[in-house]
Scaffold this motif. Structure first.
Motif, PDB file in Angstrom:
ATOM      1  N   ARG A 208       0.849  -1.196   0.000  1.00 58.20           N
ATOM      2  CA  ARG A 208       0.000   0.000   0.000  1.00 58.20           C
ATOM      3  C   ARG A 208       0.882   1.244   0.000  1.00 58.20           C
ATOM      4  O   ARG A 208       1.907   1.296   0.693  1.00 58.20           O
ATOM      5  N   VAL A 209       0.464   2.243  -0.792  1.00 60.84           N
ATOM      6  CA  VAL A 209       1.126   3.558  -0.781  1.00 60.84           C
ATOM      7  C   VAL A 209       0.047   4.632  -0.770  1.00 60.84           C
ATOM      8  O   VAL A 209      -1.098   4.393  -1.190  1.00 60.84           O
ATOM      9  N   GLU A 210       0.419   5.818  -0.297  1.00 59.67           N
ATOM     10  CA  GLU A 210      -0.560   6.903  -0.178  1.00 59.67           C
ATOM     11  C   GLU A 210      -0.943   7.497  -1.519  1.00 59.67           C
ATOM     12  O   GLU A 210      -2.078   7.964  -1.702  1.00 59.67           O
ATOM     13  N   SER A 211      -0.015   7.502  -2.458  1.00 57.68           N
ATOM     14  CA  SER A 211      -0.284   8.126  -3.751  1.00 57.68           C
ATOM     15  C   SER A 211       0.616   7.506  -4.811  1.00 57.68           C
ATOM     16  O   SER A 211       1.566   6.773  -4.488  1.00 57.68           O
ATOM     17  N   TYR A 212       0.346   7.826  -6.073  1.00 61.89           N
ATOM     18  CA  TYR A 212       1.183   7.313  -7.158  1.00 61.89           C
ATOM     19  C   TYR A 212       2.601   7.843  -7.056  1.00 61.89           C
ATOM     20  O   TYR A 212       3.554   7.197  -7.507  1.00 61.89           O
ATOM     21  N   SER A 213       2.767   9.020  -6.463  1.00 64.80           N
ATOM     22  CA  SER A 213       4.108   9.571  -6.270  1.00 64.80           C
ATOM     23  C   SER A 213       4.929   8.723  -5.319  1.00 64.80           C
ATOM     24  O   SER A 213       6.172   8.738  -5.361  1.00 64.80           O
ATOM     25  N   ASN A 214       4.257   7.972  -4.435  1.00 62.83           N
ATOM     26  CA  ASN A 214       4.947   7.168  -3.430  1.00 62.83           C
ATOM     27  C   ASN A 214       5.272   5.749  -3.901  1.00 62.83           C
ATOM     28  O   ASN A 214       5.879   4.972  -3.145  1.00 62.83           O
ATOM     29  N   LEU A 215       4.879   5.396  -5.109  1.00 65.73           N
ATOM     30  CA  LEU A 215       5.140   4.034  -5.586  1.00 65.73           C
ATOM     31  C   LEU A 215       6.632   3.709  -5.597  1.00 65.73           C
ATOM     32  O   LEU A 215       7.033   2.571  -5.350  1.00 65.73           O
ATOM     33  N   THR A 216       7.468   4.720  -5.862  1.00 66.85           N
ATOM     34  CA  THR A 216       8.904   4.458  -5.918  1.00 66.85           C
ATOM     35  C   THR A 216       9.446   3.953  -4.581  1.00 66.85           C
ATOM     36  O   THR A 216      10.472   3.270  -4.550  1.00 66.85           O
ATOM     37  N   SER A 217       8.731   4.238  -3.493  1.00 61.19           N
ATOM     38  CA  SER A 217       9.216   3.849  -2.168  1.00 61.19           C
ATOM     39  C   SER A 217       9.160   2.343  -1.939  1.00 61.19           C
ATOM     40  O   SER A 217       9.789   1.836  -1.007  1.00 61.19           O
ATOM     41  N   ILE A 218       8.404   1.632  -2.755  1.00 58.18           N
ATOM     42  CA  ILE A 218       8.259   0.187  -2.529  1.00 58.18           C
ATOM     43  C   ILE A 218       9.023  -0.648  -3.563  1.00 58.18           C
ATOM     44  O   ILE A 218       8.957  -1.876  -3.530  1.00 58.18           O
ATOM     45  N   ILE A 219       9.750   0.013  -4.477  1.00 57.55           N
ATOM     46  CA  ILE A 219      10.398  -0.745  -5.554  1.00 57.55           C
ATOM     47  C   ILE A 219      11.368  -1.786  -5.004  1.00 57.55           C
ATOM     48  O   ILE A 219      11.349  -2.949  -5.416  1.00 57.55           O
ATOM     49  N   ASN A 220      12.221  -1.388  -4.070  1.00 59.97           N
ATOM     50  CA  ASN A 220      13.207  -2.341  -3.547  1.00 59.97           C
ATOM     51  C   ASN A 220      12.537  -3.528  -2.858  1.00 59.97           C
ATOM     52  O   ASN A 220      12.900  -4.686  -3.080  1.00 59.97           O
ATOM     53  N   THR A 221      11.556  -3.241  -2.010  1.00 56.14           N
ATOM     54  CA  THR A 221      10.875  -4.321  -1.294  1.00 56.14           C
ATOM     55  C   THR A 221      10.121  -5.229  -2.253  1.00 56.14           C
ATOM     56  O   THR A 221      10.160  -6.462  -2.138  1.00 56.14           O
ATOM     57  N   LEU A 222       9.433  -4.639  -3.212  1.00 60.54           N
ATOM     58  CA  LEU A 222       8.680  -5.424  -4.186  1.00 60.54           C
ATOM     59  C   LEU A 222       9.615  -6.264  -5.048  1.00 60.54           C
ATOM     60  O   LEU A 222       9.330  -7.434  -5.341  1.00 60.54           O
ATOM     61  N   THR A 223      10.739  -5.688  -5.455  1.00 62.20           N
ATOM     62  CA  THR A 223      11.723  -6.444  -6.247  1.00 62.20           C
ATOM     63  C   THR A 223      12.215  -7.647  -5.468  1.00 62.20           C
ATOM     64  O   THR A 223      12.303  -8.762  -5.984  1.00 62.20           O
ATOM     65  N   ASN A 224      12.537  -7.425  -4.200  1.00 55.47           N
ATOM     66  CA  ASN A 224      13.028  -8.519  -3.372  1.00 55.47           C
ATOM     67  C   ASN A 224      11.969  -9.604  -3.209  1.00 55.47           C
ATOM     68  O   ASN A 224      12.262 -10.800  -3.284  1.00 55.47           O
TER      69      ASN A 224
END
Length: 408
Positions: A208-224
């Motif tokens: 979950r992210v607050e906005s589309y601007s925040n999607l970059t914050s999960i890239i590392n975790t999602l990649t892993n």
């Protein structure tokens, strides 16, 4: 009786085979590497299906941020025809197939990322998430499109609840039952946790992210998460050994009996496996008895049949006679495996059509090669080495289905 004798003799080789199995040098990289604080996936092949929400609640500029996120995410993976393959379906009140593409559409990283960048906002006042998941499952990651035993990952990105949540839950459940590991990415506070859980089926695969601007914050975790995900070892596996005695001759047939004996003995304690074999019966095809009614041409035609390899016919019988069906002793939810014994590239070319038909029936195909001459058949896994090494490799792959390497 001959089979019982051969199996009994093979027991003396179990210690050697087990030693090789334990010391096997077969390794497949499944890890993540840090590169300037970015996670890069060093991963085996998998199929990725992206289900992208493009409904009217998403502003065009936010949709563009979502596209940029997908591009940055996909840069972390090794994309290629025998590596990671990507499909995407865009939806809102309808499926927007003109903005979507399937696994085989683009085969390089640059091409996939470029195609993602060309997707524009579609709008639409209805959120038919269930349609997107259904299309991804059946038309993009269906068994006829994916590579056998390659993990399948589905990723849904949405900013809101679908209007018919029960349908979304049902379609996501069907996708998971078909072996697709589902991830749910929720953007903003309009999408409920229940909706996301119904998609992913596991809280560990919800982001979950607050906005589309925040999607970059999960890239590392999602990649892993997507990099280290493992497929589940099947509880049941139905295995056929397929070979032609008349094609191979006596010496190579002895190699086959040793190979089968060793691989079964090594895996005997795994109760989820069932074994059988398909072969031609040479004595029943050894010509015809003296018969005054046989003409010279009949005799010549009979002679010609000895110059035609029998293995394609044996494979065709296995496929057409529904060898994996319940009527033949197969189990409904079992993984289907065929091990073909092929001793030349010429024979490999002749069986290609039948092998492709088996692959389309979701059968995982291995090639055992008595000559160890480097035979390859697209979509299959070729075993290498001597008889002990090949039998041990087979057992290793059967027990570690995610690590099957395909000959592409």
């Amino acid at each position: 009786m001959m089979w019982l004798l051969v199996f009994g003799l093979a027991l003396t080789q179990v210690t050697l085979a087990s030693k090789y199995f334990q010391e096997s040098l077969i390794h497949v990289k499944r890890n993540t590497l840090a590169d300037n604080n970015n996670i890069i996936c060093d991963h085996q092949a998998f199929e990725l299906g992206i289900v992208l929400d493009s409904s009217a609640s998403i502003l065009p500029e936010d949709f563009t941020k979502g596209i940029k996120f997908l591009q940055d995410f996909l840069k972390r993976f090794d994309i290629g025809i025998d590596k990671v393959r990507v499909a995407i379906v865009v939806y809102s009140n309808n499926l927007h197939l003109e903005k979507s593409f399937n696994l085989s559409a683009y085969i390089t990283k640059d091409a996939v990322i470029g195609a993602i960048g060309n997707i524009t906002h579609a709008s639409g006042g209805y959120t038919r998430t269930w349609d997107g998941i259904s299309y991804m499952r059946s038309s993009q990651l269906g068994h006829q499109w994916v590579r056998p035993r390659v993990p399948k990952i589905g990723m849904v990105i949405t900013d809101g609840n679908s209007q018919e949540g029960r349908k979304t839950k049902s379609q996501a459940s069907i996708a998971r039952e078909n072996g697709i590991i589902m991830f749910a990415l929720g953007v903003g506070d309009m999408v409920g946790q229940t909706e996301l859980f119904n998609i992913a089926g596991d809280n560990s695969r919800i982001f979950r992210v607050e906005s589309y601007s925040n999607l970059t914050s999960i890239i590392n975790t999602l990649t892993n998460k997507t990099c280290v995900v493992t497929c589940t070892k099947p509880n049941l596996t139905d295995v056929y050994y397929v070979f032609s005695q008349s094609d191979l001759g006596l010496d190579k047939t002895r190699w086959v009996t040793d190979f089968i004996s060793l691989s079964i003995v090594n895996n005997y304690e795994n109760k989820g496996f069932k074994y059988d074999l398909r072969s031609d019966q040479c004595p029943n095809e050894s010509g015809f008895w003296l018969d005054a009614n046989k003409r010279e041409q009949d005799f010549r035609n009979n002679l010609k049949s000895y110059n035609v390899p029998k293995l394609p016919v044996v494979i065709q019988h296995l496929r057409s006679e529904a060898g994996y069906s319940e009527a033949k002793g197969g189990r409904r939810n079992a993984t289907k495996v065929a091990i073909m014994v092929v001793d030349s590239n010429t024979t490999a070319e002749l069986v290609l059509t039948e092998v492709n038909l088996l692959l389309h029936q979701n059968v995982t195909v291995f090639v055992a090669d008595p000559t160890n001459s480097g035979i390859t058949i697209r979509g299959t896994t070729t075993l290498k080495g001597n008889v002990t090494e090949q039998s041990s490799q087979l057992v290793y792959y059967l027990l570690n289905p995610c690590k099957v390497l395909k000959s592409m």
